[in-house]
Design an enzyme around this catalytic site. Structure first.
Site, PDB file in Angstrom:
ATOM      1  N   HIS A  21       0.839  -1.202   0.000  1.00 25.35           N
ATOM      2  CA  HIS A  21       0.000   0.000   0.000  1.00 25.35           C
ATOM      3  C   HIS A  21       0.881   1.261   0.000  1.00 25.35           C
ATOM      4  CE1 HIS A  21      -2.695  -2.954   2.217  1.00 25.35           C
ATOM      5  NE2 HIS A  21      -3.503  -2.551   1.255  1.00 25.35           N
TER       6      HIS A  21
ATOM      7  N   GLY B 148      -2.876  -1.482  -7.257  1.00 25.34           N
ATOM      8  CA  GLY B 148      -1.750  -2.416  -7.338  1.00 25.34           C
ATOM      9  C   GLY B 148      -1.962  -3.466  -8.415  1.00 25.34           C
ATOM     10  N   GLU B 149      -0.873  -3.822  -9.085  1.00 25.34           N
ATOM     11  CA  GLU B 149      -0.928  -4.930 -10.049  1.00 25.34           C
ATOM     12  C   GLU B 149      -1.160  -6.261  -9.337  1.00 25.34           C
ATOM     13  OE1 GLU B 149       2.661  -4.687 -12.378  1.00 25.34           O
ATOM     14  OE2 GLU B 149       1.893  -2.996 -13.572  1.00 25.34           O
ATOM     15  N   LYS B 150      -0.959  -6.275  -8.026  1.00 23.81           N
ATOM     16  CA  LYS B 150      -1.250  -7.476  -7.218  1.00 23.81           C
ATOM     17  C   LYS B 150      -2.644  -8.018  -7.542  1.00 23.81           C
ATOM     18  CE  LYS B 150      -1.710 -10.172  -3.545  1.00 23.81           C
ATOM     19  NZ  LYS B 150      -2.791  -9.722  -2.723  1.00 23.81           N
TER      20      LYS B 150
ATOM     21  N   GLN C  57      -8.714  -6.949 -10.925  1.00 28.17           N
ATOM     22  CA  GLN C  57      -9.355  -5.727 -10.410  1.00 28.17           C
ATOM     23  C   GLN C  57      -8.881  -4.502 -11.193  1.00 28.17           C
ATOM     24  OE1 GLN C  57      -9.905  -4.759  -6.078  1.00 28.17           O
ATOM     25  NE2 GLN C  57      -8.033  -3.598  -6.373  1.00 28.17           N
TER      26      GLN C  57
ATOM     27  N   LEU D 188       3.030  -9.250  -0.884  1.00 29.46           N
ATOM     28  CA  LEU D 188       2.484  -8.727   0.372  1.00 29.46           C
ATOM     29  C   LEU D 188       0.967  -8.651   0.247  1.00 29.46           C
ATOM     30  CD1 LEU D 188       4.988  -5.817   1.097  1.00 29.46           C
ATOM     31  CD2 LEU D 188       5.016  -8.159   1.985  1.00 29.46           C
TER      32      LEU D 188
HETATM   33  P1  AMP Z   1      -6.526  -3.741  -0.399  1.00 28.42           P
HETATM   34  O1  AMP Z   1      -6.362  -2.915   0.839  1.00 28.42           O
HETATM   35  O2  AMP Z   1      -6.072  -5.142  -0.257  1.00 28.42           O
HETATM   36  O3  AMP Z   1      -7.893  -3.583  -1.026  1.00 28.42           O
HETATM   37  O4  AMP Z   1      -5.523  -3.129  -1.458  1.00 28.42           O
HETATM   38  C1  AMP Z   1      -5.539  -1.754  -1.759  1.00 28.42           C
HETATM   39  C2  AMP Z   1      -4.660  -1.514  -2.950  1.00 28.42           C
HETATM   40  O5  AMP Z   1      -3.339  -1.921  -2.646  1.00 28.42           O
HETATM   41  C3  AMP Z   1      -5.100  -2.292  -4.183  1.00 28.42           C
HETATM   42  O6  AMP Z   1      -4.949  -1.467  -5.318  1.00 28.42           O
HETATM   43  C4  AMP Z   1      -4.127  -3.433  -4.205  1.00 28.42           C
HETATM   44  O7  AMP Z   1      -3.905  -3.947  -5.500  1.00 28.42           O
HETATM   45  C5  AMP Z   1      -2.882  -2.773  -3.665  1.00 28.42           C
HETATM   46  N1  AMP Z   1      -1.956  -3.779  -3.151  1.00 28.42           N
HETATM   47  C6  AMP Z   1      -2.231  -4.726  -2.210  1.00 28.42           C
HETATM   48  N2  AMP Z   1      -1.150  -5.511  -2.030  1.00 28.42           N
HETATM   49  C7  AMP Z   1      -0.191  -5.061  -2.875  1.00 28.42           C
HETATM   50  C8  AMP Z   1       1.158  -5.448  -3.176  1.00 28.42           C
HETATM   51  N3  AMP Z   1       1.737  -6.484  -2.578  1.00 28.42           N
HETATM   52  N4  AMP Z   1       1.825  -4.752  -4.109  1.00 28.42           N
HETATM   53  C9  AMP Z   1       1.250  -3.711  -4.756  1.00 28.42           C
HETATM   54  N5  AMP Z   1      -0.004  -3.286  -4.515  1.00 28.42           N
HETATM   55  C10 AMP Z   1      -0.713  -3.948  -3.593  1.00 28.42           C
END
Ligand code: AMP
Length: 279
Positions: free
Chosen positions: A37, A147-149, A153, A184
């Site tokens: 994040h 995130g590309e994670k 999405q 992560l």
């Molecule tokens: P979340 O809080 O899990 O909904 O994630 C919020 C944002 O952080 C989303 O755009 C995710 O894709 C991004 N994100 C979560 N984990 C990672 C990561 N390991 N690397 C890059 N972006 C991430």
């Protein structure tokens, strides 16, 4: 850093940030923040004058048997991390602010949301697209960073922004990984020590499959091997391992660029996702 929970106050605060032609980047999150994040926040600081982070654990993107109630929440810790990064504003609405009684509109990005995580989690991406469109209208940022994670999405949000003419640029940020290669994720907190050690089988299997496919191996064979490696590594089940067109997400039986390996697998009660470019 201002912490705001009221939409009228948010609008006033964002207008103040934009004064003098300054730009604003939005980073949507569900909290339980980690370096992934924070890497999005840092990208926001590079591309815009101010960064707004939203923190909202969105009930409509969780299925009835998913972890909405158990999802890790620690706003004070998250706020301290964001303040340290120089975030201007934390938008942290209550559920009743986001979804007042009678809320009845939702957005479905039909084509991109049906397969992969959309098949395993019915309604998930409708919940994501709806809340993200609301965040876009609430914050009115110039750019939003995802995130590309969460590759599917990201593709869905790009398509939604294009289809609905949102006046916002969507940027993707590279996956932040632990030293051993595990992406992560806030959900890594659910893993026992043993499960955490085993979880590296997921990125390792994707790396091996990407290398094989990039060197001309049969796609179906490489995907089957990856699936077997993930299970042999200690996962309890694989939802999917697929080679997809990186933009349309169409499943590919033959390698052509741009392609992305996408995977989701379960270890104990935790579902982990990962993805990798194939060059
Ligand atoms: P979340 O809080 O899990 O909904 O994630 C919020 C944002 O952080 C989303 O755009 C995710 O894709 C991004 N994100 C979560 N984990 C990672 C990561 N390991 N690397 C890059 N972006 C991430």
């Amino acid at each position: 850093m201002q912490i705001i929970r009221d939409i009228a106050m948010l609008r006033r605060a964002v207008s103040a940030l934009k004064q003098g032609g300054k730009s604003v980047a939005l980073v949507p999150t569900m909290g339980a923040l980690h370096e992934g994040h924070l890497s999005l926040v840092r990208m926001g600081k590079r591309v815009a004058d101010h960064v707004v982070v939203s923190l909202f654990v969105n009930p409509t993107q969780f299925g009835p048997n998913e972890d909405f109630a158990a999802y890790p929440r620690d706003e004070a810790r998250d706020a301290a991390l964001l303040a340290q990064e120089g975030v201007a504003l934390l938008w942290a609405p209550e559920v009743a602010t986001m979804y007042p009684a009678g809320h009845s509109t939702h957005i479905e990005v039909a084509e991109l949301g049906a397969d992969y995580c959309g098949a395993a989690r019915p309604g998930h991406f409708d919940g994501v697209a709806t809340v993200v469109s609301k965040l876009f209208n609430q914050v009115r940022a110039d750019v939003a960073i995802f995130g590309e994670k969460d590759w599917q999405q990201l593709a869905i949000i790009r398509r939604m922004a294009r289809d609905l003419d949102f006046a916002i640029d969507i940027l993707g940020a590279p996956i932040a990984r632990d030293a051993d290669g595990l992406a992560l994720s806030s959900r890594n907190a659910y893993l026992s020590e043993e499960q955490r050690a085993a979880a590296v089988a997921l990125p390792n299997a994707l790396k091996a499959a990407a290398k094989a496919i990039g060197s001309g191996a049969d796609v179906a064979e490489a995907l089957a091997r990856a699936e077997a490696d993930i299970v042999a590594g200690g996962f309890d089940g694989v939802d999917y391992v697929a080679l997809a067109d990186a933009d349309s997400l169409e499943r590919l039986g033959l390698f052509r660029k741009p392609a992305r390996l996408l995977a989701a697998a379960r270890i104990g009660k935790t579902r982990l996702i990962d993805n990798l470019a194939v060059d």
